[in-house]
Motif scaffolding. Structure first.
Motif, PDB file in Angstrom:
ATOM      1  N   HIS A   1       0.813  -1.215   0.000  1.00 51.23           N
ATOM      2  CA  HIS A   1       0.000   0.000   0.000  1.00 51.23           C
ATOM      3  C   HIS A   1       0.843   1.259   0.000  1.00 51.23           C
ATOM      4  O   HIS A   1       0.582   2.204  -0.757  1.00 51.23           O
TER       5      HIS A   1
ATOM      6  N   ASP B   1      -2.010   0.961  -3.041  1.00 54.93           N
ATOM      7  CA  ASP B   1      -3.298   1.550  -2.659  1.00 54.93           C
ATOM      8  C   ASP B   1      -3.400   2.929  -3.295  1.00 54.93           C
ATOM      9  O   ASP B   1      -2.665   3.854  -2.924  1.00 54.93           O
ATOM     10  N   SER B   2      -4.294   3.077  -4.264  1.00 52.59           N
ATOM     11  CA  SER B   2      -4.468   4.366  -4.955  1.00 52.59           C
ATOM     12  C   SER B   2      -5.813   4.997  -4.634  1.00 52.59           C
ATOM     13  O   SER B   2      -6.315   5.842  -5.388  1.00 52.59           O
ATOM     14  N   SER B   3      -6.409   4.602  -3.502  1.00 52.45           N
ATOM     15  CA  SER B   3      -7.764   5.052  -3.171  1.00 52.45           C
ATOM     16  C   SER B   3      -7.885   6.568  -3.038  1.00 52.45           C
ATOM     17  O   SER B   3      -8.925   7.137  -3.354  1.00 52.45           O
ATOM     18  N   THR B   4      -6.816   7.237  -2.606  1.00 53.39           N
ATOM     19  CA  THR B   4      -6.898   8.691  -2.405  1.00 53.39           C
ATOM     20  C   THR B   4      -7.009   9.462  -3.718  1.00 53.39           C
ATOM     21  O   THR B   4      -7.440  10.612  -3.727  1.00 53.39           O
TER      22      THR B   4
ATOM     23  N   GLN C   1      -8.247   7.720  -6.648  1.00 55.56           N
ATOM     24  CA  GLN C   1      -8.948   6.813  -7.545  1.00 55.56           C
ATOM     25  C   GLN C   1      -9.884   7.532  -8.506  1.00 55.56           C
ATOM     26  O   GLN C   1     -10.022   7.142  -9.668  1.00 55.56           O
ATOM     27  N   SER C   2     -10.508   8.586  -8.049  1.00 56.49           N
ATOM     28  CA  SER C   2     -11.446   9.313  -8.915  1.00 56.49           C
ATOM     29  C   SER C   2     -10.741   9.929 -10.114  1.00 56.49           C
ATOM     30  O   SER C   2     -11.341  10.121 -11.176  1.00 56.49           O
TER      31      SER C   2
ATOM     32  N   TRP D   1       0.673   9.097  -6.600  1.00 59.98           N
ATOM     33  CA  TRP D   1       0.296   8.435  -5.349  1.00 59.98           C
ATOM     34  C   TRP D   1       1.439   7.521  -4.914  1.00 59.98           C
ATOM     35  O   TRP D   1       2.361   7.232  -5.679  1.00 59.98           O
TER      36      TRP D   1
END
Length: 513
Positions: free
Chosen positions: A223, A228-231, A233-234, A262
C-alpha cells in the motif's frame, strides 16, 4: 493450456523445453531448384531465413532435425525456432533427417527468434516461450517458482515485474501474478478487475499499476508504495495514457498532459507543491529513488519529491528554460541534457552526482548520452570521450590512461562501477572493484567485445566469437567457473537480474549462473 516450468541457477535449460514449437508456421518460398540426390550418407542441406541469408550444412541421414537446426543457428548466429520444408511442413525436432524426407541439396526455411522475451526482477527470470507459455527460474521468493499459477499461464504476451514478483499479461487482457505476496505477487484483492481488458502494467519495487482498455488504472501490492491508490482513484478512472514509477511511488500521465501521483508522499507520491504545473502539457516523466522530474511540451522542467535528493530543481531551473532533451538519474540526483548546445545540468544530492563542479567545462556542450551508477554519472560526448563525476568509489572518476576514455561506443554500469566499450572492441572498467570496477584478472580475455550485461555488482562481456567473460562480485554473477565450458562459444545474447546472469546460445539453450 501450457504449463510454466521452473529452473534454478547454475543450470543449462534444454532448448527443447525453452524453444518448443507447436502449431502451424508460415510457408517460406524459395526459388532454389532441387538437384538429384547423390548416393551418399552425408547430405548437403541449405537453411535459409526470411531476410535472405542462408547457410549450407552437411548432415547425415541418421541425425535429427534438431541437430540441423542447431548447426544452422550457430552458423547464422541466430536462435532458430523451427525448420520448414519446401512443401511448407514444420519439421519435428525429434525426427531424423531421413524420416523428414530431407534430400541432398534441399533448401529448408528457418523461423528466427527476432527477440528473446525474457523478463527479470531482483532475483528471478521469466521467459515467454514461442507457444506463449512461461518458464521461470531463480529465487523462488522472487517469482522463480510459478507452479502455483501454471494452469493460468497460457497465451502470455508479456511479463512485468516488481523487485520480488511477476505479472503476466495474456492475450485476453487477463493478468496473472506470482512471487512475493506483499510485493504484488498476490492480486486477489483486485482479481475481478484484472480478469479482462488490461493493456499495460507498470511495476515499482513492491507494487503494480495496470492500465485497462477504458484508460482506467488498477493497483495492488504494498500500500505505501502505491499499491493503494484510493486517495486519487477518482482521477484514475479515465484518460490515463502511461504510468511511471520510482521504487516507492507512481505518476500517471493523462490525456492533455495532466499528472496524478500516489504512493510514498516524501518520495514523489505527493505532488501538491507543484500541482499547478502538472495540470497540462507534460510529455515525459523521469524518476530516481526519491523524486520525479517531468518535461513539459515547451521543454520546461517540473520536479517534486524529496527536495534534497532531486525534488527541488530551483538551483538550475533558469538554465532549463530553453528546453530539456532527456534526463538520467542516480539514486538521489538527476542530470539533464539541455536542448541548447547539448549541455548538462545537475541537481540533487551533491555527492551522488548532483554537483558537477570539477567537470563543468567538458559538460558545457556536446553531450550525447548519460549513464549512471547508484552514486555517479558518466557522460559520453559526441566526440566519443567519457566524462565521469560523483562519488569516486562509485565510478565518479575515470581511472586509467587517457586512451581508455576516448573513442567510446557504449557505457555500462553496475551499482558502483562503470565499463566503457571502445569502438575497437576493447573494454575498460573503473569504480568499486567489488562491483566490477577492476578487470585486471580478465584483462587479456576482454578483446573484441561486442556487448556487456550487468547485475548489481558484476559484469559479463560477450565477445564477437560468442565467448562470455565475467568479473566483479562472485556472488553477483562475477564468477562463472561452474559453467565456464558452456560459455566458451556460441553465446548470442546475455540477460541479468540484480544477482544472476543468463546466456542464450545459438541452439536456443540457456545457461545461468
Amino acid at each position: 493450456m501450457n504449463s510454466a516450468r521452473c529452473f534454478m541457477p547454475n543450470t543449462s535449460l534444454d532448448p527443447h523445453s525453452v524453444l518448443a514449437v507447436t502449431g502451424p508456421a508460415p510457408v517460406a518460398k524459395t526459388n532454389a531448384k532441387k538437384k538429384e540426390q547423390k548416393p551418399s550418407s552425408t547430405l548437403h542441406v541449405s537453411v535459409a531465413i526470411y531476410e535472405g541469408e542462408s547457410v549450407s550444412c552437411d548432415v547425415r541421414k541418421e541425425q535429427h532435425i534438431y541437430d540441423l537446426k542447431c548447426r544452422a543457428g550457430k552458423l547464422l548466429g541466430r536462435v532458430l525456432l523451427k525448420l520448414i520444408s519446401e512443401g511448407g511442413e514444420v519439421l519435428r525436432d525429434e525426427a531424423t533427417i531421413e524420416e523428414a524426407n530431407i534430400q541432398n541439396h534441399d533448401v529448408v526455411a528457418a523461423e528466427v527468434a527476432d527477440t528473446i522475451p525474457m523478463f527479470v526482477n531482483a532475483g528471478a527470470f521469466a521467459l515467454v516461450t514461442p507457444d506463449a507459455a512461461v518458464i521461470t527460474w531463480g529465487d523462488r521468493t522472487c517469482g522463480g517458482d510459478s507452479s502455483s499459477v501454471f494452469p493460468e499461464l497460457y497465451d502470455v504476451t508479456s511479463v512485468f515485474c516488481t523487485d520480488s514478483a511477476f505479472a503476466a499479461l495474456r492475450s485476453d487482457g487477463c493478468v496473472i501474478t506470482w512471487g512475493k505476496a506483499s510485493s504484488g505477487g498476490d492480486s486477489s484483492a483486485v482479481r475481478a478487475q484484472l480478469r479482462h481488458d488490461v493493456v499495460r502494467v507498470t511495476g515499482n519495487r513492491d507494487a503494480f499499476a495496470a492500465i485497462k482498455s477504458d484508460e482506467s488504472v488498477v493497483t495492488w501490492g504494498r500500500h505505501a508504495s502505491g499499491g493503494d491508490s484510493s486517495t486519487v482513484q477518482s482521477q484514475l478512472q479515465s484518460e490515463v495514457l502511461h504510468v511511471f514509477s520510482n521504487p516507492s511511488a507512481f505518476a500517471a500521465l493523462k490525456k492533455g498532459g495532466a499528472v496524478v501521483t500516489w504512493g510514498e508522499p516524501s518520495r514523489g507520491g505527493d505532488s501538491s507543491s507543484v500541482s499547478d504545473n502538472l495540470e497540462r502539457d507534460v510529455v515525459e516523466i523521469y524518476s530516481n529513488d526519491y523524486a520525479f522530474a517531468a518535461i513539459k511540451r515547451n521543454g520546461n522542467l517540473v520536479t517534486w519529491g524529496d527536495p534534497e535528493r532531486g525534488g527541488d530543481s530551483s538551483s538550475i531551473i533558469a538554465r532549463t528554460r530553453r528546453g530539456v532533451r532527456t534526463i538520467t538519474s542516480t539514486a538521489s540526483a538527476f542530470a539533464a541534457i539541455l536542448t541548447y548546445r547539448d549541455a548538462v545540468v545537475t541537481w540533487g544530492e551533491a555527492r551522488c552526482g548532483g554537483s558537477m563542479k570539477e567537470v563543468q567545462i567538458p559538460l558545457h556542450s556536446d553531450v550525447a548520452k548519460i549513464c549512471a551508477t547508484r552514486k555517479a554519472f558518466g557522460a559520453v560526448k559526441f566526440n566519443a570521450n567519457v566524462v565521469a563525476w560523483g562519488e569516486v568509489d562509485s565510478g565518479g572518476d575515470n581511472f586509467g590512461d587517457s586512451d581508455s576514455r576516448t573513442d567510446i561506443d557504449c557505457l555500462y554500469s553496475t551499482d558502483h562501477a562503470f565499463a566503457s566499450l571502445r569502438r575497437n572492441g576493447a573494454l575498460h572498467a573503473w569504480g568499486n572493484p567489488g562491483y566490477g570496477g577492476d578487470t585486471s584478472a580478465v584483462k587479456n580475455q576482454l578483446l573484441n567485445v561486442a556487448c556487456v550485461a550487468n547485475t548489481a555488482s558484476a559484469f559479463a562481456a560477450l565477445t564477437a566469437d560468442g565467448r562470455v567473460v565475467t568479473w566483479g562480485n562472485p556472488e553477483g554473477g562475477g564468477d562463472s567457473q561452474a559453467v565456464r565450458p558452456q560459455l566458451e562459444s556460441d553465446v548470442i545474447k546475455l540477460f541479468a537480474t540484480r544477482s544472476a546472469f543468463a546466456a542464450v546460445k545459438s541452439n536456443g539453450s540457456i545457461i545461468t549462473w
